[in-house]
Design an enzyme around this catalytic site. Structure first.
Site, short mmCIF file in Angstrom:
data_model
loop_
_atom_site.label_atom_id
_atom_site.label_comp_id
_atom_site.label_asym_id
_atom_site.label_seq_id
_atom_site.Cartn_x
_atom_site.Cartn_y
_atom_site.Cartn_z
N ARG A 19 49.30 -3.18 -28.11
CA ARG A 19 50.19 -2.39 -28.98
C ARG A 19 50.80 -1.20 -28.21
O ARG A 19 51.00 -0.14 -28.76
CB ARG A 19 49.45 -1.90 -30.23
CG ARG A 19 48.87 -3.03 -31.08
CD ARG A 19 49.96 -3.97 -31.62
NE ARG A 19 49.35 -5.09 -32.31
CZ ARG A 19 49.10 -6.28 -31.74
NH1 ARG A 19 49.44 -6.48 -30.47
NH2 ARG A 19 48.55 -7.24 -32.43
N SER A 39 49.54 -3.59 -40.55
CA SER A 39 48.20 -3.23 -40.08
C SER A 39 48.18 -1.75 -39.71
O SER A 39 48.96 -1.29 -38.89
CB SER A 39 47.84 -4.09 -38.86
OG SER A 39 46.58 -3.74 -38.36
N GLU A 84 47.47 2.47 -35.69
CA GLU A 84 48.51 1.67 -35.03
C GLU A 84 49.88 2.08 -35.56
O GLU A 84 50.87 2.05 -34.85
CB GLU A 84 48.26 0.19 -35.30
CG GLU A 84 49.30 -0.76 -34.78
CD GLU A 84 48.95 -2.21 -35.07
OE1 GLU A 84 49.85 -2.98 -35.41
OE2 GLU A 84 47.76 -2.57 -34.96
#
EC number: 1.3.1.98
Length: 295
Positions: A167, A217, A287
């Protein structure tokens, strides 16, 4: 109306909650929708000349905009969405919808993009975050990207220079903005590709609360653990602050169930981080990006 930017779609004091997946976010001073690189360059040049801040929102999927909104220019690439194929190389502008791009690859029997068939967002945002799911990620197929630097220069960045990680990409530090990207795909079988995409979409529908606004998420996967599992073990499923709650369907998601605000999201994220750390000793790392000003 900014006379120097006449002809460009620019909206003043525009509420960003109408454009974010979470359905939260205060106003942008100026929200701009450039149709091409020339219009984009004009906006950035004007903002830099006037010492006005500017940023690109992408599809605003894995993002929370605070309730006070964003000063200066917010640029959205909705109209910069062309997708081209050259042999097995797919080139997409930053505003191209990621899910629709995977469908184009499927239509031409090209494999490699199946993992992204259910990931909301844009090509630009997917490159920025090195988006991934079900064992695949953008870095596996990425060739290069054209980017706009903070000074307004356009340059090309290779996969090596992008320094992808989980990520993560180098442009998260440099401030460069993706305006288009190239991906290396492979010839495949249409039916096989279609079946795999159907399988992944079915899994997503079973496990994720797609029926509610959310930022996707919320937390990165901690080494050796799953964020959703840790949240569930801390008995936080269904926990609610204001109009935002931890999803009963998947604890790794926070959903907007009743006109929630960005502050509700931030307060719930902070509460989950603290509670999970107290319960398991693992500190979760968000995230989702959080930007803008508080009220």
């Amino acid at each position: 109306m900014i006379t120097e930017l006449h002809g460009i779609d620019i909206r003043e004091n525009e509420p960003l909650k109408h454009y974010t997946y979470t359905k939260v976010g205060g106003p942008a001073d100026f929200l701009a929708f450039p149709r091409n690189h020339y219009e984009l360059s004009r906006i950035v040049a004007y903002a830099n000349k006037e010492n006005m801040p500017w940023l690109v929102l992408g599809n605003a999927s894995n993002l929370i905009v605070r309730d006070g909104g964003i000063r200066g220019f917010v640029i959205m690439f909705d109209k910069l969405n062309a997708v081209h194929l050259n042999g097995y190389t797919l080139e997409a502008e930053a505003g191209a919808n990621l899910i629709e791009t995977t469908k184009i690859a499927k239509f031409h029997s090209l494999t490699g993009f199946e993992f992204a068939c259910g990931i909301p967002g844009s090509i630009g945002g997917a490159v920025f975050m090195n988006a991934g799911a079900y064992g695949g990620e953008i870095s596996h197929i990425f060739l290069s990207a054209k980017v706009l630097t903070p000074s307004g220069e356009i340059k090309t960045i290779s996969a090596r220079d992008m320094a992808f990680g989980y990520r993560h990409s180098a442009i998260q530090e440099t401030g460069d903005i993706v305006i288009s990207a190239k991906f290396a795909l492979k010839p495949g079988n249409y039916d096989t590709i279609s079946q795999e995409m159907n399988r992944l979409n079915h899994l997503r529908q079973l496990k994720q609360p797609l029926e509610f606004p959310s930022c996707g998420s919320v937390f990165k996967r901690p080494p050796g653990h799953f964020a959703g599992q840790l949240i569930m073990e801390a008995n936080l499923k269904g926990h609610r602050i204001g109009g935002v709650e931890v999803s009963e369907k998947h604890a790794g998601f926070m959903i907007n169930v009743a006109d929630g605000t960005a502050k509700d999201y931030e307060d719930l994220i902070a509460y989950v981080i603290e509670t999970v750390e107290n319960h398991s000793g693992v500190r979760l790392e968000p995230e989702v990006r959080i930007i803008g000003e508080n009220l």
